[in-house]
Design an enzyme around this catalytic site. Structure first.
Site, mmCIF file in Angstrom:
data_model
loop_
_atom_site.group_PDB
_atom_site.id
_atom_site.type_symbol
_atom_site.label_atom_id
_atom_site.label_comp_id
_atom_site.label_asym_id
_atom_site.label_seq_id
_atom_site.Cartn_x
_atom_site.Cartn_y
_atom_site.Cartn_z
ATOM 1 N N GLU A 5 -1.382 21.093 -33.747
ATOM 2 C CA GLU A 5 -0.613 21.378 -32.533
ATOM 3 C C GLU A 5 -0.403 22.860 -32.274
ATOM 4 O O GLU A 5 -0.423 23.296 -31.126
ATOM 5 C CB GLU A 5 0.786 20.735 -32.586
ATOM 6 C CG GLU A 5 0.817 19.250 -32.804
ATOM 7 C CD GLU A 5 1.006 18.925 -34.263
ATOM 8 O OE1 GLU A 5 1.643 17.917 -34.546
ATOM 9 O OE2 GLU A 5 0.517 19.676 -35.130
ATOM 10 N N GLU B 2 5.274 11.344 -32.443
ATOM 11 C CA GLU B 2 4.901 12.363 -31.457
ATOM 12 C C GLU B 2 3.545 12.970 -31.819
ATOM 13 O O GLU B 2 2.691 13.174 -30.964
ATOM 14 C CB GLU B 2 5.980 13.445 -31.405
ATOM 15 C CG GLU B 2 5.901 14.371 -30.211
ATOM 16 C CD GLU B 2 6.418 13.742 -28.936
ATOM 17 O OE1 GLU B 2 6.055 14.249 -27.858
ATOM 18 O OE2 GLU B 2 7.155 12.746 -29.012
ATOM 19 N N HIS C 230 7.023 8.814 -46.692
ATOM 20 C CA HIS C 230 7.311 10.202 -46.351
ATOM 21 C C HIS C 230 8.215 10.793 -47.423
ATOM 22 O O HIS C 230 8.693 10.098 -48.305
ATOM 23 C CB HIS C 230 7.992 10.287 -44.984
ATOM 24 C CG HIS C 230 7.103 9.848 -43.873
ATOM 25 N ND1 HIS C 230 7.510 9.809 -42.555
ATOM 26 C CD2 HIS C 230 5.818 9.403 -43.861
ATOM 27 C CE1 HIS C 230 6.522 9.381 -41.794
ATOM 28 N NE2 HIS C 230 5.494 9.124 -42.569
#
Length: 779
Positions: free
Chosen positions: A9, A81, A333
């Protein structure tokens, strides 16, 4: 040409990754989302996406590099996202559906190598969940914001998740307003062990404090009577309790916990915390900062354990594992931790350095032994009166995790035994007022939202930002007000009375609802109960988790929500314009009504009815400082109405320009001919001509050229061209002489200025202007 293309990103993340991968890899950044959703079909819930015009060059470069690469790796963030960004890249770059998707919790060489060995495809269930959240927020935002703007004076918009957060703040303020501050008298004593040699090994004259056990006196009379009885009494030790206790070490940081602790210990806002955390993550210094997991990898735990044993000794080590209570948390995670525990300081600026130190200390503390403390409780009894005082002491005998995280203050008491005589040096009875519920800080509000299941790790910071940016909530600035309290003391066999000043009601850094925020919350509570209902909002989060886990279909979830919501919107369209005007009374001179009202710029006082009703224009005045529509009194309103009317002519400058003090939507300003000069440090009702003359002169001195609607101004950041309208400015290059620029050249600079952009959530820029070809896709 590199054989492998890795797409992430942000440029910062790309730069860090490129350090660890060999020359066969080229890493490029998409600069956030390359498409944005512009429209939703309210029947099928198909989403229309639009390519961001500001990404045109980036997309062209990505297509060129993708065509030349042997293999493409999508390495965007591991949350929903990030998954969505990878899907959009596949769609726009026309990549195969089996394009390698890699994720990692930290940007380290080992983590990247492991990710490349275990690629997968884009997870369309995660994409669907992100689309569902985005669609919900868009539908609610469009429909709800439209009706709120029409029905609530001063309202800007309303959001699905921000609205319950606003309700929490408003409800807390109501609790504070209704709170009756009762008082009692807190009784304490200063005691001294007798210095007759009976306490060998202790210093003579060792005094200590103890407080009254049981109920405090309710009135000054009761407190005086109690002190009068105790002043001549004798005291002895009634009970001594000594025991060891522990202070448990903390758990690792989740996103919410990090925001709460950074707000409490560092004074950081949620936005500042997440910005600093993102910088640390992209630099490869900490693990991924958007997480609700408490898990630490086995490799990380071993590294931490080795560090503790090496630096502090084996007795400080206590290896632990942590499990997250929330079933929706993803244990695969990790919690937020440093990627290299031996690096004790890191970060490119002060915010990052302070946050990194907090994360490092907390992470090390999770694997350290508990602190051990020696606790002592001494009960002292009066011989005549049935009254007992209690003294509590605590001394750290092994600091454990406190060596790196937290602190403890030792309070040691003298060694005494049951029956020992104790001298009373002084008794005090101080008036003590009960405290109302505490206002929320950003940290405590995040904690409450997490408890209620509202929002997710990636949304807390945006919630805090949104409610403040809309003008519904502000941070308090008051250090509190002073009040006098009664304090009774015994001295030389007598009771003396003093008035002691203390501060109360400080709200600095606390979240306060504005009058408009209270109106919006009231309107939503009355007309959109589900939107501000805590359980309903939390259940939506659970539904989004089900979509991500492929246990609920996206369209079904949206239909189940939007049908009832649309019906509520239709009903609410018929309600009256919302206002909570208060009739305070009538003016003693002319009998006109006096109201406290809320308008688009906040609360105000109004003398007289509206012009449509009375045929006469009413008079307006501002609310007194620290008063709201609900708390202002008639007497205070009358005093405010004595202020001069605005706009107020102050006089003329040397060049004969009339100077006028006024108030506008952006605060007080000085009107000087065609110039409107901000007066943020002055009150427009009381400011004098002498005070504003320097402001006017400074404005005149800053103008390099003036062609009426176009000017060249020397601003705080250098010279710039100002065009007609708000924010129509362009900075003049450093190599250009602003005094030699012509009107035509200035006009050309305005026409060719860079297009306005805004910073995206993932560190990229998002365009907000011109349209391009759109596509409609369903995940």
């Amino acid at each position: 040409m590199a054989k492998n293309l890795v797409i992430v990103e942000s440029p910062a993340k790309a730069k860090t990754i490129e350090k660890y991968l060999g020359s066969d890899f080229k890493v490029l950044a998409s600069i956030g989302h390359i498409r944005k959703d512009t429209k939703v079909d309210k029947t099928t819930f198909d989403v229309t996406y639009e390519i961001d015009p500001d990404h045109k060059k980036i997309i062209t470069e990505l297509k060129k590099e993708a065509a030349a690469a042997d293999k493409i790796w999508l390495a965007t963030d591991e949350d929903r996202e990030g998954e969505s960004i990878s899907w959009h890249l596949c769609e726009v770059l026309k990549l195969p559906k089996d394009t390698a998707r890699i994720t990692f919790h930290e940007i380290t060489k080992s983590a990247l190598e492991a990710a490349i060995k275990n690629p997968r495809k884009v997870d369309m269930d995660m994409v669907s969940s992100q689309q569902a959240r985005q669609t919900l927020d868009m539908l609610v935002g469009y429909d709800l914001s439209d009706i709120v703007r029409r029905k609530v004076p001063g309202a800007v918009s309303a959001g699905r998740v921000q609205s319950p957060a606003l309700r929490l703040i408003v409800e807390r303020e109501k609790q504070i307003e209704k709170f009756e501050s009762k008082f009692d008298f807190k009784v304490s004593g200063k005691f001294l062990k007798d210095a007759d040699g009976s306490y060998a090994g202790n210093e003579a004259g060792w005094d200590f404090d103890a407080t009254l056990e049981g109920d405090n006196p309710k009135t000054e009379k009761d407190a005086t009577e109690l002190l009068g009885k105790l002043i001549a009494d004798e005291f002895a030790v009634a009970e001594v309790e000594e025991k060891e206790g522990t202070k448990a070490n903390p758990v690792p940081f989740t996103t919410a916990a990090l925001q709460i602790e950074a707000n409490s210990k560092l004074g950081f806002s949620s936005r500042t915390t997440m910005s600093a955390a993102q910088g640390l993550y992209q630099a490869g210094l900490i693990t991924y900062h958007r997480t609700d997991s408490l898990n630490l990898s086995g490799q990380a735990v071993k590294a931490i354990a080795d560090y503790i044993e090496s630096e502090f000794g084996k007795n400080y080590l206590k290896v632990r594992s942590f499990k997250t209570k929330d079933a929706s948390a993803q244990e695969a995670h990790e919690a937020i931790r440093p990627t290299n525990i031996s690096l004790t300081a890191a970060g490119k600026n002060n915010y990052e350095k302070r946050l990194y130190q907090l994360i490092w200390a907390r992470t090390v503390a999770t694997q350290m032994a508990n602190a051990k403390v020696a606790k002592t409780t001494i009960k002292i009894a009066a011989k005549k009166e049935k009254t007992t005082f209690v003294a509590k002491g605590e001394v750290v005998i092994f600091d454990g995790f406190l060596k790196v995280y937290g602190k403890a203050k030792d309070l040691e008491l003298p060694k005494v035994a049951k029956g020992d005589q104790i001298s009373c040096i002084e008794l005090t009875a101080k008036q003590s007022f009960a405290k109302p519920p505490a206002r929320y800080t950003e940290g405590s509000l995040v904690k409450k939202l997490e408890e209620l299941g509202i929002g997710r790790p990636s949304t807390y910071a945006s919630i805090m930002t949104a409610i403040q940016a809309r003008g519904y909530v502000v941070k308090g600035e008051s250090e509190g007000e002073e009040r006098e309290v009664i304090e009774l003391k015994t001295a030389a066999g007598k009771i003396t009375k003093h008035a002691v000043t203390e501060k109360y009601g400080a709200n600095k850094g606390k979240l306060l609802p504005t009058p408009i925020g209270e109106l919006v919350a009231g309107f939503l509570t009355d007309n959109f109960k589900n939107i501000v209902d805590y359980k309903f909002t939390a259940n939506i989060e659970k539904d989004l988790d089900l979509v991500a886990d492929a246990k609920l279909e996206r369209v079904k979830m949206l239909k189940d929500f939007y049908g009832p919501f649309r019906d509520t919107v239709l009903i609410a369209n018929g309600v009256e314009r919302y206002n909570n005007a208060r009739l305070l009374g009538h003016h003693p001179a002319d009998g006109k009504p006096i109201y406290a009202k809320v308008g688009k710029n906040g609360g105000f006082i109004q003398l007289g009815d509206n012009e449509k009703e009375s045929g006469e224009k009413p008079r307006f005045a501002p609310l007194p400082k620290r008063k709201s529509v609900k708390t202002v009194t008639l007497e205070q309103a009358l005093k405010q109405l004595e202020l001069p009317a605005l706009p107020r002519v102050l006089g003329k400058a040397k060049d004969d320009t009339e100077l006028i003090a006024a108030n506008g939507p952006f605060g007080p300003y000085l009107k000087a001919g065609k110039y409107n000069i901000p007066m943020k440090d002055y009150d427009p009702y009381t400011v004098t001509l002498e005070e504003v003359l320097p402001l006017y002169q400074k404005k005149i001195d800053s103008i390099i050229a003036d062609w009426d609607e176009i000017m060249i101004i020397n601003g705080a950041y250098g010279p710039y061209v100002k065009g007609p309208g708000r924010r129509n400015n362009v900075k003049i290059p450093k190599d250009a002489d602003p005094t030699k620029i012509t009107e035509a050249e200035a006009r050309e600079m305005l026409e060719n200025k860079p297009k306005t952009t805004r910073r995206g959530a993932r560190g990229g820029k998002k365009k907000t202007t011109t349209k391009k070809k759109t596509t409609t896709k369903k995940a």
